[in-house]
Scaffold this active site. Structure first.
Site, short mmCIF file in Angstrom:
data_model
loop_
_atom_site.label_atom_id
_atom_site.label_comp_id
_atom_site.label_asym_id
_atom_site.label_seq_id
_atom_site.Cartn_x
_atom_site.Cartn_y
_atom_site.Cartn_z
N SER A 35 0.86 -1.19 0.00
CA SER A 35 0.00 0.00 0.00
C SER A 35 0.89 1.23 0.00
O SER A 35 2.03 1.17 0.50
CB SER A 35 -0.86 0.01 1.27
OG SER A 35 -1.44 1.28 1.48
N TYR B 48 -1.45 -1.05 10.39
CA TYR B 48 -1.68 -1.35 8.96
C TYR B 48 -0.47 -0.86 8.16
O TYR B 48 0.09 -1.61 7.34
CB TYR B 48 -2.96 -0.67 8.48
CG TYR B 48 -3.26 -0.93 7.02
CD1 TYR B 48 -3.93 -2.08 6.60
CD2 TYR B 48 -2.88 -0.01 6.04
CE1 TYR B 48 -4.21 -2.31 5.26
CE2 TYR B 48 -3.15 -0.23 4.70
CZ TYR B 48 -3.81 -1.38 4.31
OH TYR B 48 -4.08 -1.60 2.98
N1 LIG Z 1 -8.77 -0.89 -1.32
C1 LIG Z 1 -7.81 -0.05 -0.96
O1 LIG Z 1 -8.01 1.18 -0.81
C2 LIG Z 1 -6.41 -0.58 -0.74
C3 LIG Z 1 -5.34 0.33 -0.70
C4 LIG Z 1 -4.06 -0.16 -0.49
C5 LIG Z 1 -3.85 -1.51 -0.34
N2 LIG Z 1 -4.91 -2.37 -0.38
C6 LIG Z 1 -4.63 -3.80 -0.18
O2 LIG Z 1 -5.22 -4.54 -1.23
C7 LIG Z 1 -5.44 -5.88 -0.80
C8 LIG Z 1 -6.84 -6.31 -1.21
O3 LIG Z 1 -7.78 -5.57 -0.48
P1 LIG Z 1 -9.15 -5.02 -1.12
O4 LIG Z 1 -9.05 -3.56 -1.13
O5 LIG Z 1 -9.43 -5.75 -2.38
O6 LIG Z 1 -10.17 -5.39 0.03
P2 LIG Z 1 -11.36 -6.46 0.13
O7 LIG Z 1 -12.30 -6.30 -1.01
O8 LIG Z 1 -11.86 -6.33 1.51
O9 LIG Z 1 -10.60 -7.83 -0.09
C9 LIG Z 1 -9.83 -8.44 0.92
C10 LIG Z 1 -9.66 -9.90 0.55
O10 LIG Z 1 -8.89 -10.53 1.58
C11 LIG Z 1 -9.60 -11.68 2.03
N3 LIG Z 1 -9.36 -11.91 3.44
C12 LIG Z 1 -9.65 -11.07 4.48
N4 LIG Z 1 -9.33 -11.65 5.65
C13 LIG Z 1 -8.85 -12.90 5.35
C14 LIG Z 1 -8.37 -13.99 6.12
N5 LIG Z 1 -8.33 -13.93 7.46
N6 LIG Z 1 -7.96 -15.10 5.47
C15 LIG Z 1 -8.03 -15.18 4.13
N7 LIG Z 1 -8.45 -14.19 3.34
C16 LIG Z 1 -8.87 -13.06 3.94
C17 LIG Z 1 -11.08 -11.36 1.79
O11 LIG Z 1 -11.83 -12.55 1.59
P3 LIG Z 1 -12.74 -13.27 2.69
O12 LIG Z 1 -13.45 -12.21 3.48
O13 LIG Z 1 -13.64 -14.12 1.85
O14 LIG Z 1 -11.79 -14.07 3.51
C18 LIG Z 1 -10.99 -10.62 0.46
O15 LIG Z 1 -10.97 -11.53 -0.61
C19 LIG Z 1 -5.21 -5.87 0.72
O16 LIG Z 1 -3.93 -6.40 1.00
C20 LIG Z 1 -5.25 -4.39 1.07
O17 LIG Z 1 -4.53 -4.08 2.23
C21 LIG Z 1 -6.18 -1.94 -0.58
#
Ligand SMILES: NC(=O)c1ccc[n+]([C@@H]2O[C@H](COP(=O)([O-])OP(=O)(O)OC[C@H]3O[C@@H](n4cnc5c(N)ncnc54)[C@H](OP(=O)(O)O)[C@@H]3O)[C@@H](O)[C@H]2O)c1
Length: 260
Positions: free
Chosen positions: A140, A153
């Protein structure tokens, strides 16, 4: 490279991980999808099988649970068809450092940092022995912004960035490619607990992943899709390297000398 091989993607039930799954399927890769929500994984898998014809295998797992993490590690060690690992699963905890529980923060470190370490560690020997393979780690921009109010985080994402750069140095000469991807705010479920009125401007997840894959195809070590002026990151990296150059002095700096 990697043309006919399978991709294991964590956090593939929603958001950025679900887009990675869709994009890699359209490139003709078979998939192994990991997340907790089996219904969403099944829904995604059925659609991708039908639309792209690739094989999609599901590996439901909570990556904060030691025994479930071990199942994913074993798959990465033993399944020779997997040549790309996408460490994407991640989350955050609401509140501030003073209100977040130690237990929730420990789980956050397990998910955002420890699982990235463990899955990379499981797959790296096979990739290195074969002389090819890729690890994509979703970090991130908060890795670079500890003052933006999300201490643990940000620390986990800095871990992922440093691990990725260090592994690229270590494993790159053995034919393994490691990419760190640094999104800024991206429209996904990770924001679902934030009040609508407090949401920052967002990039769409599809645009983020397409840009990240453009960086992947160029074999970039660090890809920051929202950073328009690439020269700023290059200047940051050269400043960082200049700090550590010749830092192995055996005497403390003048400013730390006491008169006593
Ligand atoms: N969106 C943003 O603004 C942003 C910015 C910077 C970085 N990121 C990073 O991008 C990545 C993806 O996030 P996203 O934004 O796509 O969010 P998201 O839609 O909430 O997706 C998170 C994913 O992680 C899985 N997950 C959560 N807890 C888990 C666990 N205990 N075991 C296995 N899987 C788990 C969730 O699936 P289940 O709930 O089905 O387990 C989901 O598929 C993350 O690493 C996040 O930190 C996001």
């Amino acid at each position: 490279m990697f043309d006919k091989n399978a991709v294991l993607i964590t956090g593939a039930s929603t958001g950025i991980g679900a887009v990675y799954a869709e994009r890699f399927a359209r490139r003709g890769h078979d998939l192994v999808l990991v997340a907790r929500n089996i219904e969403k994984l099944e829904e995604n898998a059925a659609r991708l099988r039908e639309e792209t014809g690739v094989s999609v295998d599901l590996l439901p797992a909570d990556l904060t649970d030691e025994s479930q993490l071990a199942v994913v590690e074993a798959r990465l060690r033993n399944d020779a068809s997997i040549l790309i690992l996408v460490n994407n699963a991640g989350g955050n905890v609401g509140g501030t450092f003073l209100t977040q529980s130690a237990e929730d923060l420990t789980d956050l470190v397990r998910l955002n940092a420890t699982s990235v370490l463990r899955l990379s560690h499981a797959v790296a020997p096979r990739f290195a022995e074969r002389g090819e393979g890729a690890i994509i780690n979703v970090s991130s921009v908060l890795a670079l912004a500890p003052e933006w109010g999300s201490p643990v985080y940000s620390a986990t994402k800095a871990f992922v960035l440093t691990l990725s750069q260090a592994l690229q140095t270590d494993l790159g000469p053995k034919g393994v490619y490691v990419q760190a991807v640094l999104p800024a705010a991206t429209r996904t479920d990770i924001w679902k607990f934030v009040d609508e009125t407090r949401l920052p401007p967002m990039m769409e997840a599809a645009d983020l992943v397409d840009a990240a894959l453009a960086g992947f195809d160029r074999r970039e070590e660090v890809t920051i899709p929202p950073l328009h002026d690439e020269a700023r990151f290059m200047a940051f990296e050269s400043a960082r390297i200049s700090v550590v150059q010749g830092i192995g002095n055996t005497t403390p700096a003048e400013r730390y000398r006491t008169s006593a």
